[in-house]
Design an enzyme around this catalytic site. Sequence first.
Site, PDB file in Angstrom:
ATOM      1  N   SER A 218       0.819  -1.212   0.000  1.00  0.00           N
ATOM      2  CA  SER A 218       0.000   0.000   0.000  1.00  0.00           C
ATOM      3  C   SER A 218       0.862   1.276   0.000  1.00  0.00           C
ATOM      4  CB  SER A 218      -0.892   0.001   1.242  1.00  0.00           C
ATOM      5  OG  SER A 218      -1.638   1.187   1.303  1.00  0.00           O
TER       6      SER A 218
ATOM      7  N   ASN B  38       9.121   8.869   4.682  1.00  0.00           N
ATOM      8  CA  ASN B  38       7.982   9.538   4.051  1.00  0.00           C
ATOM      9  C   ASN B  38       7.037  10.059   5.108  1.00  0.00           C
ATOM     10  OD1 ASN B  38       5.026   8.352   3.844  1.00  0.00           O
ATOM     11  ND2 ASN B  38       6.411   6.586   4.057  1.00  0.00           N
TER      12      ASN B  38
ATOM     13  N   CYS C   9      -2.446   4.203  12.867  1.00  0.00           N
ATOM     14  CA  CYS C   9      -2.891   5.606  12.784  1.00  0.00           C
ATOM     15  C   CYS C   9      -3.417   6.055  14.141  1.00  0.00           C
ATOM     16  CB  CYS C   9      -4.012   5.804  11.785  1.00  0.00           C
ATOM     17  SG  CYS C   9      -4.171   4.565  10.589  1.00  0.00           S
TER      18      CYS C   9
ATOM     19  N   ILE D  15       5.953  -5.389   8.346  1.00  0.00           N
ATOM     20  CA  ILE D  15       5.754  -4.232   9.190  1.00  0.00           C
ATOM     21  C   ILE D  15       5.415  -2.976   8.365  1.00  0.00           C
ATOM     22  CG2 ILE D  15       7.228  -4.958  11.095  1.00  0.00           C
ATOM     23  CD1 ILE D  15       9.538  -3.353   9.895  1.00  0.00           C
TER      24      ILE D  15
END
Length: 312
Positions: A30, A78, A139, A200
Amino acid sequence: MPRMTPTSENPTLTVELGPLKLKNPVLAASGTFGYGEEYSGIVPLKHLGGFITKGLSWEPRRGNPPPRLAETSSGMLNAIGLENVGLEVFLKEKLPFLRRVPCPVLVNIFGSTEKEYAELAGRLAEVEGIAGLEANISCPNVKAGGAIFASDPKTVYRVVAKIRRATSSFLMVKLSPNVADISKIASAAEEGGADAISLINTLIGMAVDLQSRRPVLGNITGGLSGPAIKPIGLRMVWQVSQVVRIPVVGIGGIVSATDALEYLLVGARAVQVGSAHFIDPRIGLKIIQGIKDYLEKNQLPDLNTVIGSLKV
Ligand SMILES: Cc1cc2nc3c(=O)[nH]c(=O)nc-3n(C[C@H](O)[C@H](O)[C@H](O)COP(=O)(O)O)c2cc1C
């Protein structure tokens, strides 16, 4: 056409993630493969084990301020901030292509509350043409003061169980390495009803610019990925494979067939390739060929005999 019996000249790379059958164990991770369409001109998608779409939330997100990327030794940072088009645009503009893709597609989802995860999963359960979901639980949970969902076993159990109740689709739960005890977190995801576990995600890191005395990234911190994190990924996949019965998918620093095979040895049933796509968009195909070559060279007719075969 009848299937040929696998031999060492014609080895089988087929693996099963519970109910999900893959023709080979190499998936695109992803956030590094867009919605597949961006790559389809240069990568024949039918040869991939599958791919996972960019993280999707209910509402669109603009992500973090630039700069959002920084190169590091053997990796990159990132801080995209999970920018994405949101559910409505995804269904209207991205799904029609994804439905026609000749390999399994998993939709990566995230939310800022348990309810948001469940609603998103429930809405996507009604959609035809996707092979399942990957829930990114790395998140912030706004109801828990911004602590990440993935950092506490009880929270992980609750959010996974809530998603599970909302969908009967294939559900892979993606874990964060930024935790004290990955085995406990993985067990909680399994108990909550995950069909598979992927790990991970990135490790939290930082880059600074000595000249300006400022952080390099607009967000100050970012996620470290690439070869630098492979030893951590291998260690965590190894630990998790010892404690769960569901399939484990290895991610982190895979740039070659050797890397992928190392993850399979420590117990991963499949792998995801991430940052390496930014160097070579066709890297997944090369890794698949390299795995085939390894099996042929070692006269192994079935890749499954490699999985979890580490000698300790
Ligand atoms: C630019 C970028 C964007 C990413 N976006 C997501 C995302 O939206 N959802 C997610 O679960 N992981 C995301 N990831 C994490 C990757 O899927 C993967 O877990 C991580 O990069 C480690 O694999 P690698 O070392 O092969 O890159 C992203 C990674 C990168 C580099």
